[in-house]
Every structure is written in structure tokens, then in C-alpha cells.
Design a protein around this motif. Sequence first.
Motif, PDB file in Angstrom:
ATOM      1  N   ARG A 125      20.656  71.238 -73.183  1.00 42.37           N
ATOM      2  CA  ARG A 125      19.545  71.935 -72.132  1.00 42.37           C
ATOM      3  C   ARG A 125      19.272  73.014 -72.039  1.00 42.37           C
ATOM      4  N   GLN A 126      19.838  74.031 -72.653  1.00 41.24           N
ATOM      5  CA  GLN A 126      19.885  75.464 -72.427  1.00 41.24           C
ATOM      6  C   GLN A 126      18.708  76.069 -73.080  1.00 41.24           C
ATOM      7  N   ARG A 127      18.563  75.631 -74.414  1.00 43.44           N
ATOM      8  CA  ARG A 127      17.738  76.469 -75.125  1.00 43.44           C
ATOM      9  C   ARG A 127      16.470  75.769 -75.416  1.00 43.44           C
ATOM     10  N   ARG A 128      15.537  76.301 -76.063  1.00 45.26           N
ATOM     11  CA  ARG A 128      14.121  75.750 -76.243  1.00 45.26           C
ATOM     12  C   ARG A 128      14.157  74.462 -77.214  1.00 45.26           C
ATOM     13  N   VAL A 129      14.983  74.523 -78.338  1.00 43.30           N
ATOM     14  CA  VAL A 129      14.772  73.683 -79.553  1.00 43.30           C
ATOM     15  C   VAL A 129      16.072  73.161 -79.487  1.00 43.30           C
ATOM     16  N   ALA A 130      16.064  71.612 -79.213  1.00 45.03           N
ATOM     17  CA  ALA A 130      17.053  70.708 -79.025  1.00 45.03           C
ATOM     18  C   ALA A 130      17.131  70.057 -80.371  1.00 45.03           C
ATOM     19  N   VAL A 131      18.168  69.725 -80.716  1.00 46.01           N
ATOM     20  CA  VAL A 131      18.539  68.835 -81.797  1.00 46.01           C
ATOM     21  C   VAL A 131      19.826  68.142 -81.871  1.00 46.01           C
ATOM     22  N   SER A 132      19.928  66.787 -82.146  1.00 45.68           N
ATOM     23  CA  SER A 132      20.888  66.106 -82.220  1.00 45.68           C
ATOM     24  C   SER A 132      21.027  65.271 -83.719  1.00 45.68           C
ATOM     25  N   ASP A 213      30.578  71.525 -79.389  1.00 45.16           N
ATOM     26  CA  ASP A 213      29.223  70.705 -79.354  1.00 45.16           C
ATOM     27  C   ASP A 213      29.182  69.408 -79.961  1.00 45.16           C
ATOM     28  N   LEU A 214      30.307  68.995 -80.363  1.00 44.10           N
ATOM     29  CA  LEU A 214      30.675  68.012 -81.122  1.00 44.10           C
ATOM     30  C   LEU A 214      31.338  67.053 -80.306  1.00 44.10           C
ATOM     31  N   TYR A 215      30.840  65.807 -80.068  1.00 45.87           N
ATOM     32  CA  TYR A 215      31.299  64.832 -79.306  1.00 45.87           C
ATOM     33  C   TYR A 215      31.683  63.649 -80.059  1.00 45.87           C
ATOM     34  N   SER A 216      32.897  63.420 -80.425  1.00 46.84           N
ATOM     35  CA  SER A 216      33.305  62.630 -81.506  1.00 46.84           C
ATOM     36  C   SER A 216      32.421  62.510 -82.575  1.00 46.84           C
ATOM     37  N   ASP A 217      31.600  61.485 -82.737  1.00 44.54           N
ATOM     38  CA  ASP A 217      30.417  61.689 -83.866  1.00 44.54           C
ATOM     39  C   ASP A 217      29.062  62.249 -83.484  1.00 44.54           C
ATOM     40  N   ASP A 218      28.963  62.558 -82.394  1.00 43.32           N
ATOM     41  CA  ASP A 218      27.628  62.984 -81.783  1.00 43.32           C
ATOM     42  C   ASP A 218      27.591  64.594 -81.584  1.00 43.32           C
ATOM     43  N   LEU A 219      26.596  65.238 -82.489  1.00 45.16           N
ATOM     44  CA  LEU A 219      26.279  66.487 -82.237  1.00 45.16           C
ATOM     45  C   LEU A 219      25.124  66.823 -81.591  1.00 45.16           C
ATOM     46  N   LEU A 220      25.193  67.422 -80.517  1.00 47.91           N
ATOM     47  CA  LEU A 220      24.211  67.774 -79.728  1.00 47.91           C
ATOM     48  C   LEU A 220      24.296  69.498 -79.579  1.00 47.91           C
ATOM     49  N   LYS A 249      20.683  61.043 -89.052  1.00 45.41           N
ATOM     50  CA  LYS A 249      19.903  60.686 -87.991  1.00 45.41           C
ATOM     51  C   LYS A 249      19.508  61.873 -87.079  1.00 45.41           C
ATOM     52  N   PHE A 250      19.044  63.035 -87.531  1.00 44.68           N
ATOM     53  CA  PHE A 250      18.645  64.095 -86.764  1.00 44.68           C
ATOM     54  C   PHE A 250      17.425  63.618 -86.197  1.00 44.68           C
ATOM     55  N   ALA A 251      17.447  64.046 -84.900  1.00 50.93           N
ATOM     56  CA  ALA A 251      16.116  64.238 -83.908  1.00 50.93           C
ATOM     57  C   ALA A 251      16.115  65.540 -83.492  1.00 50.93           C
ATOM     58  N   SER A 252      14.749  66.170 -82.964  1.00 59.72           N
ATOM     59  CA  SER A 252      14.601  67.234 -82.568  1.00 59.72           C
ATOM     60  C   SER A 252      13.285  67.367 -81.742  1.00 59.72           C
ATOM     61  N   SER A 253      13.544  68.222 -80.602  1.00 58.81           N
ATOM     62  CA  SER A 253      12.293  68.353 -79.700  1.00 58.81           C
ATOM     63  C   SER A 253      11.278  69.062 -80.491  1.00 58.81           C
ATOM     64  N   HIS A 254      11.385  69.503 -81.804  1.00 57.73           N
ATOM     65  CA  HIS A 254      10.504  70.084 -82.768  1.00 57.73           C
ATOM     66  C   HIS A 254      10.514  69.507 -84.063  1.00 57.73           C
ATOM     67  N   ALA A 255       9.343  68.737 -84.102  1.00 63.38           N
ATOM     68  CA  ALA A 255       9.248  68.013 -85.590  1.00 63.38           C
ATOM     69  C   ALA A 255       9.397  68.892 -86.926  1.00 63.38           C
ATOM     70  N   GLU A 264      15.621  63.609 -93.923  1.00 62.57           N
ATOM     71  CA  GLU A 264      15.572  63.258 -92.482  1.00 62.57           C
ATOM     72  C   GLU A 264      14.125  63.152 -92.110  1.00 62.57           C
ATOM     73  N   LEU A 265      12.889  63.670 -92.901  1.00 65.91           N
ATOM     74  CA  LEU A 265      11.600  63.420 -92.328  1.00 65.91           C
ATOM     75  C   LEU A 265      11.040  62.376 -93.322  1.00 65.91           C
ATOM     76  N   THR A 266      11.149  60.954 -92.800  1.00 69.59           N
ATOM     77  CA  THR A 266      10.653  59.727 -93.544  1.00 69.59           C
ATOM     78  C   THR A 266       9.528  59.245 -92.998  1.00 69.59           C
ATOM     79  N   SER A 267       8.895  58.194 -93.396  1.00 71.38           N
ATOM     80  CA  SER A 267       8.042  57.470 -92.885  1.00 71.38           C
ATOM     81  C   SER A 267       8.305  56.949 -91.193  1.00 71.38           C
ATOM     82  N   GLU A 268       9.751  56.655 -91.450  1.00 68.54           N
ATOM     83  CA  GLU A 268      10.322  55.965 -90.208  1.00 68.54           C
ATOM     84  C   GLU A 268      10.273  57.010 -89.176  1.00 68.54           C
ATOM     85  N   THR A 269      10.861  58.384 -89.476  1.00 67.01           N
ATOM     86  CA  THR A 269      11.236  59.230 -88.400  1.00 67.01           C
ATOM     87  C   THR A 269       9.784  59.795 -87.916  1.00 67.01           C
TER      88      THR A 269
END
Length: 326
Positions: A125-132, A213-220, A249-255, A264-269
Motif C-alpha cells: 500500500r506504500q506506493r502509487r502502482v500496485a502489482v500482484s 515481498d514474496l509470501y509463499s507463491d504470492d508476490l505483492l 495471474k498479474f493484477a495491477s491498479s494500473h492497466a 497477461e492482457l487477454t480478453s479475460e483480464t
Amino acid sequence: DGQYEVRVPWRSLPPSMPNNRHQAFAQLGNLRQRLKKDPKYRREYTQAISKYEINGFSEQVPLDELTPKPGSASWLCHHGVRHERKDLRIVFDASRKFKGVSLNESIMQGPDLLSSLLGILLRFRQRRVAVSADISSFFHCVRIPIEDADFARYLWFRDGDPDAAIVELRMLCHLFGGISSQCCSVYAVWRTVDDAVKAGLITEHEALQVLRDLYSDDLLRSYDTVSEAVRCSLLVKEILWSSKFKLTKFASSHAEVLKDIPGELTSETMKEMQPNDQPKSALGITWDVKRDEFVYGKFPTDTDVIFTKRGLVSAVMSIYDPLGLL
């Protein structure tokens, strides 16, 4: 091929387990009855367990090895576990005992190598662009030597047909359900990143930032700019793939971040970025990606709570709040 092989941390070497094949056979018989009664469950179960062999996570035991030496093999019972946001997952019951002994009791758990959950969430939550992102089939990305694979045998039906012959298989990687799988898999990731530092692909400072920033298999992670987020995400993805860890399975606050990450940018995402989309999960906390906010909901109501001391404690503990915001 660069994939790490980590031996199971046995309490004693060479390991020895009682022959429990008939236990696994009996459990498979019970499972057969359910599969026959529920065609939908049968399809889901067959699809899930077949992926192990298809993806190279398991193999059929060769005919000349079907009868192991006494104490040199054990058989795992398995069952399906559902998750509201995931397909049916097969779990091997490594804690089931036979003659007072279980596989999990015969191996050591290993040290806790996980980073601080609180620290990861605060930095997220610290910086502007969040990525998981997360590592696909995390435990299965780490191989085990063949001498350990015989202690992870399991039974299944040929072609997924409950009326067909039973075939014997063995896992070639760490188990989902194994007590040491977490430690061994995280250690393999550490070694992968350390290899990248030694090869000059990443600085030691950057490597430490990734691992914390890696918790088991999750990177945030969070970044100041989109370009920094893209550069770092692609670098980490490349480094992990060198040892066959697939960061996906990347996700970001900025597309815009997803546009520059191949695949990562498919019709589903794109659909998932719409306002009415169900929020993502960030280490168990609901994350509204579009608004980049943590969302708390589904609070217990008066009708849900039993107004006793135990009931109130239960109601409070039902709200997952590792950050202590509530």
C-alpha cells in the motif's frame, strides 16, 4: 532444464515406511462409489488429478518397479478440496496414519522461511502502482529425487473410468499436503534468486526486495511509476522462469502495466478490469483493483452472533484483518 530438485527432509535416512497400499486401495473404493453417483464431481476430479501426469508432476510406476522392497514405498490417499474462486484441487493426505505412522510424521517441517505478512501488506500500500502475481502450481515446480518419489505413490483409475483397471502412479515433485513442501519450495525460490544475483541479472538489493515481498507463491509489490513496475515485473518473471517457476495471474491498479507483460492482457483480464468485476484477493484481503482499495465486508450480523463470551470472540475472529484497520 534448470528446475530445482530438493530432497524431502526425512527424520532418518534411509527412510522406511510400512506398506499401506491396501489402505489407499480401500479409500479409492470409497471414492469410486461417489464418482459413480455424481457425474459432475467425477469429471472435475478426473480433470484435476489427470493434470498431474499431463504436466509431468507424476508418472506411472514402471512395471518392473510395482513391487518395491519392504519399507521403501508408501501410498497416499487423496481427496478433492473446493475453493470458491478456484477449480477443484486434489490434496494428498500425508497425515493419515497406518500402523501409527504417517508420512508427515516421518519428515521434518523445516524452518519458517516466509516473509512477514504484515510487512508485505504495508509495502503493497506504500506506493502509487500496485502489482500482484502468483507462482502457478508452486509446490509442483520443485522436483524430488526418484528415491523419495516411491514414498508418494497413489492409485487411480485408468482413463478416469471407475470401472476400469487401477493404475499406480508416483509424484515427482513436492506434495500439496506435505508438511515440508512450503519450506522446500520457498528455499528453491531463494536459490533461484541467488543464482540470478551471482549471474549479474539482478542486484543484491533488488533481490532482497523481491524476496521480502514474496509470501509463499504470492508476490505483492508497489512502485512509484508504471515503467518501474513493468521493468521489475518482467525481470522477476524471467528470473523465476529460469528454474521453471511460472509467475502469472498479474493484477495491477494500473492497466498499463499488464499491456507490457506478455500473455497477461487477454480478453479475460480486460473483462476483469471492468467496474462491476469481483475484487481480487491480496493475501486473503479483498482488493478492489480498479479503485486500488482494500475492502472489508460480510460482517457478522446480530442473527449470526451468539451473544456469549465464546460467541463474541468467534464473531470478532471471523473478520480477517491482519493490518488491524478495524
